[in-house]
Design a protein around this motif. Sequence first.
Motif, PDB file in Angstrom:
ATOM      1  N   VAL A 209       0.857  -1.286  -0.196  1.00 54.15           N
ATOM      2  CA  VAL A 209      -0.259   0.626  -0.148  1.00 54.15           C
ATOM      3  C   VAL A 209       1.016   1.106  -0.077  1.00 54.15           C
ATOM      4  CG1 VAL A 209      -1.807   1.492   1.323  1.00 54.15           C
ATOM      5  CG2 VAL A 209      -1.865  -1.052   0.744  1.00 54.15           C
ATOM      6  N   ALA A 210       2.120   1.560   0.735  1.00 53.60           N
ATOM      7  CA  ALA A 210       2.432   1.934   0.514  1.00 53.60           C
ATOM      8  C   ALA A 210       3.486   2.765  -0.800  1.00 53.60           C
ATOM      9  CB  ALA A 210       4.318   2.489   2.074  1.00 53.60           C
ATOM     10  N   GLN A 232       4.014  13.223   5.712  1.00 59.14           N
ATOM     11  CA  GLN A 232       3.717  13.346   7.575  1.00 59.14           C
ATOM     12  C   GLN A 232       4.045  12.345   8.001  1.00 59.14           C
ATOM     13  OE1 GLN A 232       0.389  16.278   8.130  1.00 59.14           O
ATOM     14  NE2 GLN A 232       0.739  17.968   6.458  1.00 59.14           N
ATOM     15  N   HIS A 233       3.402  10.410   7.002  1.00 56.50           N
ATOM     16  CA  HIS A 233       3.382   9.542   8.372  1.00 56.50           C
ATOM     17  C   HIS A 233       4.758   9.030   7.844  1.00 56.50           C
ATOM     18  CE1 HIS A 233      -0.278  10.434   9.495  1.00 56.50           C
ATOM     19  NE2 HIS A 233      -0.859  10.477   8.627  1.00 56.50           N
ATOM     20  N   PHE A 234       4.809   8.199   6.618  1.00 57.01           N
ATOM     21  CA  PHE A 234       6.161   7.361   5.795  1.00 57.01           C
ATOM     22  C   PHE A 234       7.273   8.203   6.110  1.00 57.01           C
ATOM     23  CE2 PHE A 234       3.248   6.037   2.441  1.00 57.01           C
ATOM     24  CZ  PHE A 234       1.984   5.487   2.784  1.00 57.01           C
ATOM     25  N   LYS A 243      12.191   0.329   3.831  1.00 58.00           N
ATOM     26  CA  LYS A 243      12.368  -0.907   3.467  1.00 58.00           C
ATOM     27  C   LYS A 243      10.815  -0.627   2.052  1.00 58.00           C
ATOM     28  CE  LYS A 243      11.345  -3.964   7.048  1.00 58.00           C
ATOM     29  NZ  LYS A 243      10.653  -5.345   7.926  1.00 58.00           N
ATOM     30  N   MET A 244      10.327   0.758   2.180  1.00 59.19           N
ATOM     31  CA  MET A 244       9.846   0.716   0.741  1.00 59.19           C
ATOM     32  C   MET A 244      10.536   1.136  -0.362  1.00 59.19           C
ATOM     33  SD  MET A 244       6.633   3.197   1.406  1.00 59.19           S
ATOM     34  CE  MET A 244       7.695   4.959   1.981  1.00 59.19           C
ATOM     35  N   PHE A 245      11.893   1.957   0.015  1.00 52.40           N
ATOM     36  CA  PHE A 245      12.502   2.147  -0.863  1.00 52.40           C
ATOM     37  C   PHE A 245      13.742   0.507  -1.535  1.00 52.40           C
ATOM     38  CE2 PHE A 245      16.769   4.454  -2.033  1.00 52.40           C
ATOM     39  CZ  PHE A 245      16.252   5.766  -2.564  1.00 52.40           C
TER      40      PHE A 245
END
Length: 481
Positions: A209-210, A232-234, A243-245
Amino acid sequence: MAAPAENVMDFSVKLNEVNNEDFDNRHLYILQSLTKAFREPEFRCCVEKDVLRTMMEVLSKLFEEIRVLSQQELASDLGCLCLHLTAECFRSQRNACVQCSRNQTLMRDLGFIKVSLSHLTMLLKLQLENADRQFEAALRCGVQFLGNLAVGNQTCKDDIWMDSFPHLFLELLDHGDEKTAAYSAMVLYTCLDPNKVEDMVSHQEHQDVARKVIALCQKQPDLDWAVLIVTQHFLKSPELTEKMFAELSCPERVTLLELIAAQLGAPEEPQEPVILPRLAEFLATYFVDHCKAVLELASGPFPADTDALTITRLLDVLCEMTSDRKPFMFLQDHPTLLSSTVELLKEVHFLGKAGHSVFSTMQDFSAASSASHPAVSFKAHLVRLVGNLCHVNVENQNKVRELDGIPLILDNCCIDSNNPFISQWAVFAIRVLLENNRENQAVVQALERRGVANDSALRDMGFRLEERDGRLLLKPIRKEP
């Protein structure tokens, strides 16, 4: 205009008719009238629970009606009418809970969340060729209802999250209709909080989702909701960002880095920083581990999905972070950032001298065709980063000398259309390297005596070398009147 109480009673009767009869256009008019009535705060505040309950029963009836329709029947007049009624039912629900915590609570208690989510899930599964515009309207209004229901109501936020995350958001954020995706980002932003963000770290689907949010930022760069989710969140969860990167495509990584750069450029406020030190350290280490990827740009046209693009944008971010920003100056102590930067500058400089490439020095400022190439200004930014990392740092000044970086930087005191302002950054770096450092000053003196240092390049830039009391100074050349 009729009194609110009379309107409420009237709608209670009419909605029961909708619920007990086969659907027709007359029922659409009733729902449209209800939608309009809910725009009035006075009407919203006095609506009876029975009216809301009957609204939910109408939505449930529409759900069952659409669920049993065949693909062909969905395109019929009945199918189009059911979609139109669904869109209008969601509009009424959306309007009913605008700035009205009472109705938010009543609708939650009546089960609107589960029924609405089931309806949206069903709509997403429909395969409609030449979809009627009411199909998109139903999706948009249904998502808007969830957003309005959640605003300012923690219980509703938690219920929506529990029943829809991550599966529904995975589909909605990636939906072909831009407005549906945008409204979904609004709902996600409204429901998120620090605890939910931390829960995303340990679940692969949650991280998906991210990544959908980052992709949405790339597709719709002006969409504030998606940007706010990231900033403001991630970004406040370095672990999630790391982990997203690792999973993002290179263009998506560039998008994320651009959002980070925008935060660095925002006016400083006395609040919790968006970019935390752990994230800055991760980005520096990523640069060290992957910076050689940029060398492939010397071999010809660059592919669209290459890590070299990430490195060029990441270098910009590191330059901003180390521009005397106190929260990030600890990067001067990174074990390998400075040495990796100097070594990469050597390789890039060598490639530029070895043959014609994007790293070669050019004086043709009319060649605008290469302005968008990712290698433009890359060498200049390497020089800038060296200067930043050595600012008021004797250990790093000495390290650059030991790596033979001083002659290298002096050799870049030149005019280069591939690297605008490289001469200015080179002068800045030399000043930083020589400041209160006699050993480095001695290196430049020796280079000048042997004719190795390009003193003419410094003079072309309006500077000269001058020795005074055992110190080497860069002085501006006075112009003759």
